[in-house]
Structure formats: C-alpha cells, structure tokens
Write a protein that holds these residues in place. Structure first.
Motif, mmCIF file in Angstrom:
data_model
loop_
_atom_site.group_PDB
_atom_site.id
_atom_site.type_symbol
_atom_site.label_atom_id
_atom_site.label_comp_id
_atom_site.label_asym_id
_atom_site.label_seq_id
_atom_site.Cartn_x
_atom_site.Cartn_y
_atom_site.Cartn_z
ATOM 1 N N ARG A 27 0.551 -1.327 0.003
ATOM 2 C CA ARG A 27 0.008 -0.042 0.125
ATOM 3 C C ARG A 27 0.703 1.436 -0.171
ATOM 4 N NH1 ARG A 27 -2.771 -3.980 3.587
ATOM 5 N NH2 ARG A 27 -1.849 -2.242 5.422
ATOM 6 N N MET A 28 2.354 1.344 0.643
ATOM 7 C CA MET A 28 2.890 2.451 0.740
ATOM 8 C C MET A 28 3.360 2.565 -1.130
ATOM 9 S SD MET A 28 4.665 1.438 4.558
ATOM 10 C CE MET A 28 6.004 3.181 4.452
ATOM 11 N N MET A 29 3.750 1.427 -1.379
ATOM 12 C CA MET A 29 4.701 2.156 -3.014
ATOM 13 C C MET A 29 3.372 1.943 -3.646
ATOM 14 S SD MET A 29 5.568 -1.211 -5.171
ATOM 15 C CE MET A 29 3.018 -1.536 -5.322
ATOM 16 N N ASN A 30 2.334 1.913 -3.519
ATOM 17 C CA ASN A 30 1.803 2.236 -4.250
ATOM 18 C C ASN A 30 1.186 3.583 -4.054
ATOM 19 O OD1 ASN A 30 1.110 0.167 -6.550
ATOM 20 N ND2 ASN A 30 0.252 -1.040 -4.565
ATOM 21 N N GLU A 31 0.848 4.344 -2.859
ATOM 22 C CA GLU A 31 0.459 5.334 -2.594
ATOM 23 C C GLU A 31 1.531 6.469 -2.558
ATOM 24 O OE1 GLU A 31 0.075 5.171 1.708
ATOM 25 O OE2 GLU A 31 -1.928 3.831 1.544
ATOM 26 N N THR A 32 2.762 6.374 -3.083
ATOM 27 C CA THR A 32 4.103 6.426 -3.519
ATOM 28 C C THR A 32 3.846 7.217 -4.643
ATOM 29 O OG1 THR A 32 5.601 6.277 -0.948
ATOM 30 C CG2 THR A 32 6.382 6.859 -3.353
ATOM 31 N N VAL A 33 3.548 6.055 -5.440
ATOM 32 C CA VAL A 33 3.844 6.126 -6.936
ATOM 33 C C VAL A 33 2.339 6.491 -7.545
ATOM 34 C CG1 VAL A 33 3.398 5.068 -9.056
ATOM 35 C CG2 VAL A 33 4.757 4.147 -7.181
ATOM 36 N N HIS A 34 1.340 6.912 -6.833
ATOM 37 C CA HIS A 34 0.572 7.420 -6.781
ATOM 38 C C HIS A 34 0.288 9.149 -6.965
ATOM 39 C CE1 HIS A 34 -2.297 4.751 -9.000
ATOM 40 N NE2 HIS A 34 -2.545 3.974 -7.565
ATOM 41 N N ALA A 35 1.066 9.887 -5.379
ATOM 42 C CA ALA A 35 1.620 10.426 -5.463
ATOM 43 C C ALA A 35 2.212 11.299 -5.961
ATOM 44 C CB ALA A 35 2.104 10.864 -3.600
ATOM 45 N N VAL A 36 3.400 10.964 -6.820
ATOM 46 C CA VAL A 36 3.998 11.404 -8.274
ATOM 47 C C VAL A 36 3.405 11.807 -9.334
ATOM 48 C CG1 VAL A 36 6.089 10.966 -9.044
ATOM 49 C CG2 VAL A 36 5.890 10.117 -7.034
ATOM 50 N N LEU A 37 2.340 10.247 -9.484
ATOM 51 C CA LEU A 37 2.228 10.714 -10.343
ATOM 52 C C LEU A 37 0.652 11.410 -10.669
ATOM 53 C CD1 LEU A 37 1.304 6.595 -11.757
ATOM 54 C CD2 LEU A 37 2.993 7.968 -12.228
ATOM 55 N N ASN A 38 0.334 11.966 -9.924
ATOM 56 C CA ASN A 38 -0.018 13.364 -10.015
ATOM 57 C C ASN A 38 0.094 14.581 -9.883
ATOM 58 O OD1 ASN A 38 -2.856 11.564 -9.555
ATOM 59 N ND2 ASN A 38 -2.264 11.713 -7.507
ATOM 60 N N ASP A 39 1.779 14.127 -9.806
ATOM 61 C CA ASP A 39 1.883 15.838 -10.212
ATOM 62 C C ASP A 39 3.738 15.887 -10.573
ATOM 63 O OD1 ASP A 39 2.662 18.569 -9.766
ATOM 64 O OD2 ASP A 39 3.139 18.256 -7.554
ATOM 65 N N LEU A 40 2.948 15.513 -11.431
ATOM 66 C CA LEU A 40 5.182 14.423 -12.226
ATOM 67 C C LEU A 40 5.648 16.127 -12.515
ATOM 68 C CD1 LEU A 40 3.524 12.119 -14.873
ATOM 69 C CD2 LEU A 40 5.324 11.820 -13.270
ATOM 70 N N LYS A 41 4.982 17.130 -13.606
ATOM 71 C CA LYS A 41 5.650 18.044 -14.018
ATOM 72 C C LYS A 41 7.098 18.467 -12.291
ATOM 73 C CE LYS A 41 7.162 21.591 -16.475
ATOM 74 N NZ LYS A 41 7.826 21.042 -17.325
ATOM 75 N N LYS A 42 6.562 18.584 -10.600
ATOM 76 C CA LYS A 42 7.338 18.877 -10.034
ATOM 77 C C LYS A 42 8.678 17.848 -10.347
ATOM 78 C CE LYS A 42 7.276 18.194 -4.553
ATOM 79 N NZ LYS A 42 6.617 17.681 -3.631
ATOM 80 N N TYR A 43 8.655 16.455 -10.825
ATOM 81 C CA TYR A 43 9.014 15.487 -10.484
ATOM 82 C C TYR A 43 9.920 15.340 -11.268
ATOM 83 C CZ TYR A 43 7.130 14.644 -6.186
ATOM 84 O OH TYR A 43 6.693 14.473 -5.311
ATOM 85 N N HIS A 44 10.028 15.682 -13.023
ATOM 86 C CA HIS A 44 10.619 15.941 -14.448
ATOM 87 C C HIS A 44 10.312 17.098 -14.511
ATOM 88 C CE1 HIS A 44 12.876 14.796 -17.466
ATOM 89 N NE2 HIS A 44 12.502 13.255 -16.974
ATOM 90 N N PRO A 45 11.013 18.341 -15.319
ATOM 91 C CA PRO A 45 10.908 19.292 -15.741
ATOM 92 C C PRO A 45 10.475 20.046 -17.372
ATOM 93 C CG PRO A 45 13.409 19.008 -15.384
ATOM 94 C CD PRO A 45 12.607 18.133 -14.517
ATOM 95 N N ALA A 46 10.894 18.073 -18.090
ATOM 96 C CA ALA A 46 10.379 18.248 -19.255
ATOM 97 C C ALA A 46 9.614 16.694 -19.370
ATOM 98 C CB ALA A 46 11.179 16.931 -19.931
ATOM 99 N N TYR A 47 8.399 16.720 -18.430
ATOM 100 C CA TYR A 47 6.707 16.588 -18.211
ATOM 101 C C TYR A 47 6.078 17.472 -19.514
ATOM 102 C CZ TYR A 47 2.662 14.868 -17.516
ATOM 103 O OH TYR A 47 1.429 14.577 -17.354
ATOM 104 N N ASP A 48 5.427 17.198 -20.068
ATOM 105 C CA ASP A 48 4.908 17.440 -20.910
ATOM 106 C C ASP A 48 3.601 17.171 -20.828
ATOM 107 O OD1 ASP A 48 3.195 19.457 -23.166
ATOM 108 O OD2 ASP A 48 4.238 19.749 -24.312
ATOM 109 N N PRO A 49 1.750 17.322 -20.012
ATOM 110 C CA PRO A 49 1.094 17.012 -20.432
ATOM 111 C C PRO A 49 0.556 16.960 -21.411
ATOM 112 C CG PRO A 49 0.788 19.280 -19.617
ATOM 113 C CD PRO A 49 2.410 18.590 -19.349
ATOM 114 N N LYS A 50 0.659 17.308 -22.668
ATOM 115 C CA LYS A 50 0.183 17.700 -23.778
ATOM 116 C C LYS A 50 0.536 16.180 -24.780
ATOM 117 C CE LYS A 50 0.292 22.432 -25.548
ATOM 118 N NZ LYS A 50 0.437 23.208 -26.301
ATOM 119 N N PHE A 51 1.698 15.776 -23.972
ATOM 120 C CA PHE A 51 2.111 14.132 -24.597
ATOM 121 C C PHE A 51 2.023 13.398 -23.195
ATOM 122 C CE2 PHE A 51 4.416 17.513 -27.097
ATOM 123 C CZ PHE A 51 4.092 17.373 -28.197
ATOM 124 N N GLY A 52 2.035 13.472 -22.637
ATOM 125 C CA GLY A 52 1.979 12.768 -21.490
ATOM 126 C C GLY A 52 2.745 11.754 -20.369
#
Length: 625
Positions: free
Chosen positions: A236-261
């Motif tokens: 459960r902790m693993m998935n909570e952590t992963v989902h928290a990152v996936l919900n704020d991808l721009k924070k974790y990678h500057p090249a993330y572009d929501p247009k391309f997902g």
C-alpha cells in the motif's frame, strides 16, 4: 573584486540554465517514460559511492563501458589511481593492524607513536580526498530524474549518486537509469520505493494473494489483529507513493509535458532475502510473485507492463542459487505462460563482485583500509559493492529494453495504438450501448487484442447527451482517468432533439473545447462523424446533420485528430443490402441505435481509423458473428 566574483557567479548560473533548457528542448514533445523500482534492502542500496571506481580494476570490456557511462570525461580516475589507493590501503593496514588499530593502541606514548599516527592520518586524508574525487566524478543525468524512498533517505531530483541508503550510497537505480538513457530517446522518471527487511509474503503482500495466514505463534500471541492489519502495508505504501508522484509529474521531471503525457514503461523488482526463513514464505513465493505482477498491472492499468525480476543471488554461484527456493520461485514466476514476452528474470549472481568477496573473505577487519575501497557492507547486501550495483542496474536496463522492444515488435506497423494504453469512449447512448457484449466499443477492443494490443477502456457514454453535456463532464468522466486516447461520438442528439438540441455554432464551440481540453491534457483524439438519424439520407434530420459532420472532418484536419467517418461508412453499408431488404432497420434497431450489423460497421470504422487493415478486421469479424 566583489563585482568580478558576482559576475562570474551569474555567468556560471546562466550557462547552467542554458545547458538545462537546451537539453530539455531535446526532450520536448516526447512522452515521459515512468519506471517503478521496488523491493527491500538491496533495492535500497548500501554501496558507498567511491566503491564504484573499482570498475577500473577490471579488464572486462563491459566494466570499461560502465566506467565510461558513470564517470564524467576528464574525471582523473583510472586503473592507476585505483591501484595507488589500494597500495595506500595496504600500507595503512600494515601500520594500524586493521580496523582494530591494535598496532597503534599497543604502543607507548611518545615520539614514535606520534610519528606513526601522523603517517596514518596522511593515508586517511588521502583516502578521504579520493572518496570526494570519485563522488564529484560521477555523472548527473539531465534526462533521468528520480523520486526515491530508500528507507529513511527520501529524495528527488536528477539521477545521480546518493539515492541509496544514504546520500553517499547507491542501489541499482544509478546504473539502471544511466543505461536506459543510452537506449531511450525520451525523458525518464524513476520512482523508487524500497524498505529493508521486507517480505513479499507479508509486507509487500499483493491483494489478489488473499489474506495473510498467521502461523500458530502469531495466532496465539496478543498481536494477531495488528499482524493481520499490517499485512500488505508496504504494498500500500508503494502505491500511495507512486500515485502521489504521478499526480504531480511536472514537479518530478521538468521535461514532462501534459500534452504528450506519460507512459508506465516498466517495473523492476529486487527482493527476496526475507522470504527465505519460513517454509510458507518460501513455498508461496512463485504464486505471490505472479499475483504481485498482475496486481501492479491492474493498479496502473497497464495490462502488459514490462516487468523485470531481479533473482536473489547472495549465494554467489549458480549452484548455490539453484538450491535457493526463493530464487527458484522468482525464476518460475517469470516463466509463467501468461507472462511470455513481457516478464523476465535477471540473475544477480552473474554480476557479483568476486574480487570484493576475496578481500572480505581474506579478513576484512585486518585488511580494513583495503576493504573499504572495494566494499562497504555485509554479503547479504552484496558486500556494498558499487561495481556490483552498477553492473546490476545495467543488467536490469538491458532486460527492460529487451521487453520494450518485444512490446514494440508485437504491434503491427501502422497501428496508432500500443499495448498498455488506455482509450476513453466518450459519447451518447450509442456509445453507452457500445460497452455491452457485441457493442462497437467491445468489438474495437477485441480487434486490437487480436493484434496483440491490450487496451484498458474507459466507457463514457451516457444516453441522451449532447455536446454541451459532454463538455461539462469531460474532466469527471474522461480526463481524470488519464487516458492515452479518446474517441468522441457526438452530434446525433444535438440535431435529433430539435428545439432542445444544440445549434451548429454552439456545437462547434463545444466540440472544439472538448478537443482542446483533451489535447492539453495529453490525450490523443479520434473524432467519429455522427451516424445517420433514421436510415434515409434524404430526410430533413440527416440533411441538417450534414454540416455538423462537415465541421468534424474539418476540425480533425485542423487539430490533427484521427477521423472515423462513420456517417459515410453507414451510407455505404446501406447500399450493400438487397433492394428488396426491409427498410429502416438494416443497421439500427430503431433508426438510430445500432443493431448487430451496425455495431460491426462502427467497430470496423473506428478500428480502421486506428490503423487496422481490412484483412485484419476480416479475421477478427469471424469471431463477431
């Protein structure tokens, strides 16, 4: 003087920013590739950074390649530098007697002891300088970013050393990320969740494995309920952590572009040590691993997510590993028939640092100054060898890339959709019925599956809805599910509902807004022209519908959307019926909603727009009848 220093500092910062922005521009317009790394202490990583430099000790071509991968050009490190440090280590051990420092402790105070202590300090200072030299020489990636939990070391940022058990340690993530960066032309994000001393049978227990079965001691103890409650906690902790990152991808990678997902590109699992000490844990490993893989894929809605299992190899040799029930269970899980081509095991014993083991077995305490150059932990942590963890990360990356190539090769060329993607079907009652068995949505999914393309559907059809209502619920019913694709079937009710319908200018505005919002969220769009309102193209409703469909075709071209011209397909299909066939219900059940033939017609149109050929669809259609 101060101004000169300030100017130099500003220039350095600007050059750094230009470098980062320049590299980011190379990654622009590319989907973020997300990899999850999980496991226990050997995924945490307990190799001190400076031990990576023992790659220079090897004459093996692979190790030389890895040294070039992990160290900056012009770092000053070499085989000679390492040899000098090992010689220094031997001298230090001779002077001190090893970690106990007995030779100095047993000396009487005086000039001789003071001189010896000064000499030892000189050696130790040289060692500390060497450690810093190695750490500063390690590559920092601009392409790969990390969000990591490694026990108490929680960090995020560009991939570098320091994402292991503390800020001076590495696990397999370092070699894995750098090696993948050489293979993938895209931004990469590693999400690492790892905690030492955890089992898959209890701590990482996947939901489909069922409730944890307490042993007799646990049943009779006073913590039975607590034990039951905490089963699967790290899952459960693993998935909570992963989902928290996936919900704020721009924070974790500057090249993330929501247009391309983003794409859930793969999972690496390295664990097993703590499942060795119980018959139940050992015996259940294979099945637990199978459950784990299936549950991970279900959790992230990626049916064939590439999955790499690191096989426990602390036994060092093939013979030793072959006798380990956990290692055997890991291998067998990877070979499960349902995982063919998308799960693979990697043998960690094959990259074991045997030279570090030789120093350890020769008496690491007496040869401590030499030992700390090549290792930093016990055998159950693979000696804390940086050489081992870089080798292992590279092996994981090679295996992962092989699975990615398998995935790409399994998709026939020309098909726009890839396995593991998610398609949202947005529409009215025709689309709502399309999710039923035999409905057009289900037939499209079936046709794609026949080509080896596993899709996760999001069904978003609601009866009676028009363009304004679909726009209003776009976020709730489509975008929050983060699909890769959206098909949009809208227009029949906008015209058919007469005074309660939507006029053409408003329809254009609504549909354009739906497409714009979807594309801004990184969703690729296929527009479906509206099917006929009653099976007579000459009637007033179909004549009114024509400019709505003309707009859809123009918008698809303008916005670079795929287009399934179902209205044209329907008109053509009706002409195929014999002249004396009953009129009005050849493709529909009531003039609007599709019957079996109508669903087949729609499915073929959508599937062809995705890139399937008539020949492929003819084969699929044999199962539709």
């Amino acid at each position: 003087m101060k101004n000169a220093i300030l100017n130099k500092l500003c220039l350095a910062i600007l050059l750094s920013l230009f470098s980062i922005s320049g590299f980011a521009s190379k990654l622009a317009g590319k989907k973020l590739q997300v990899f999850i790394l999980a496991g226990q202490s050997n995924m945490v990583g307990h190799a001190n950074t400076h031990t990576i430099a023992t790659l220079y000790e090897s004459d093996d071509a692979k190790d030389k390649r890895l040294a070039q991968m992990v160290f900056k050009k012009g770092s000053g490190l070499s085989q000679n530098v390492l040899s000098e440090q090992l010689a220094e280590g031997r001298k230090t051990d001779e002077l001190t007697g090893g970690i106990s420092n007995d030779k100095i402790k047993n000396m009487s105070d005086g000039p001789e002891k003071t001189a010896l202590e000064a000499k030892v300090k000189k050696h130790k200072d040289a060692y500390e300088a060497y450690r810093k030299q190695v750490a500063s020489a390690c590559v920092v990636s601009e392409q790969v970013y990390v969000s990591a939990i490694a026990d108490g070391n929680k960090r995020s940022g560009p991939l570098s050393v320091g994402y292991g058990g503390n800020k001076d340690k590495i696990g397999p993530e370092y070699g894995f990320g750098l090696s993948l960066a050489q293979k993938l032309d895209a931004p990469i994000l590693l999400i690492k969740t790892s905690w030492g001393g955890k089992s898959i049978n209890y701590n990482f227990r996947p939901p489909s494995a069922g409730p944890y079965q307490l042993n007799e001691k646990e049943k009779n103890g006073d913590k039975a309920e607590e034990i039951r409650k905490n089963a699967g906690l790290n899952w459960r902790m693993m998935n909570e952590t992963v989902h928290a990152v996936l919900n704020d991808l721009k924070k974790y990678h500057p090249a993330y572009d929501p247009k391309f997902g983003h794409e859930m590109a793969g999972f690496v699992w390295f664990q097993g040590f703590n499942d060795q000490f119980s018959d139940a844990f050992r015996d259940n490993y294979r099945q637990n691993m199978i459950h784990f893989i299936k549950d991970v894929r279900r959790e992230y809605e990626t049916p064939k997510m590439p999955f790499v299992i690191g096989v426990l190899g602390t036994n060092m040799t093939k013979e030793g590993v072959d006798k380990n029930a956990v290692s055997v269970g890991q291998r067998e899980a990877a070979k499960a028939p349902e995982f063919k081509g998308n799960v693979v095991s990697v043998e960690s014993y094959k990259v074991y640092d045997l030279k570090a083991r030789k120093v350890f077995d020769g008496g690491w305490a007496k040869n401590f100054a030499q030992w700390r150059l090549v290792g930093s932990d016990r055998p159950y942590h693979y000696l804390g060898s940086g050489k081992f963890f870089v080798r292992l990360g590279d092996a994981f990356a090679n295996a992962m890339f092989g699975l990615i190539e398998n995935k790409m090769a399994s998709v026939p060329s020309g098909i726009a959709v890839t396995s593991g993607e998610k398609i949202a079907f947005l529409g009215d009652s025709i689309t709502a019925a399309g999710k039923r068995p035999g409905g057009y949505c289900q037939l499209v999914l079936s046709a794609l599956k026949d080509q080896g393309i596993e899709i996760t559907p999001v069904f978003a059809g609601i009866g009676g809805h028009k363009s304004n209502q679909m726009l209003a619920r776009l976020e709730k019913d489509v975008l929050r599910h983060k699909p890769d694709w959206m098909t949009l079937s809208c227009g029949v009710n906008d015209v058919w509902h007469g005074a309660r319908g939507i006029d053409l200018p408003s329809y254009k505005k609504n549909i354009t807004a739906i497409v714009d919002q979807a594309q801004a969220a990184g969703v690729k769009v296929m527009l479906l022209t509206s099917t006929m309102i009653r099976e007579d193209q000459a009637n007033a409703l179909n004549q009114k519908l024509a400019p709505y469909n003309d707009f859809l075709k123009a918008l698809a071209k303008e916005k670079k959307c795929l287009l399934a011209d179902l209205n044209a397909d329907m008109q053509a299909a009706l002409k195929e019926f014999p002249p004396d066939a009953p009129k009005g219900k050849q493709l529909t059940s009531d003039g609007v909603h599709m019957n079996k033939s109508g669903n087949v017609m729609m499915a073929r149109g959508v599937a062809k727009a995705f890139g399937l050929s008539d020949k492929q669809l003819d084969e699929s259609a044999k199962k539709w009848k």
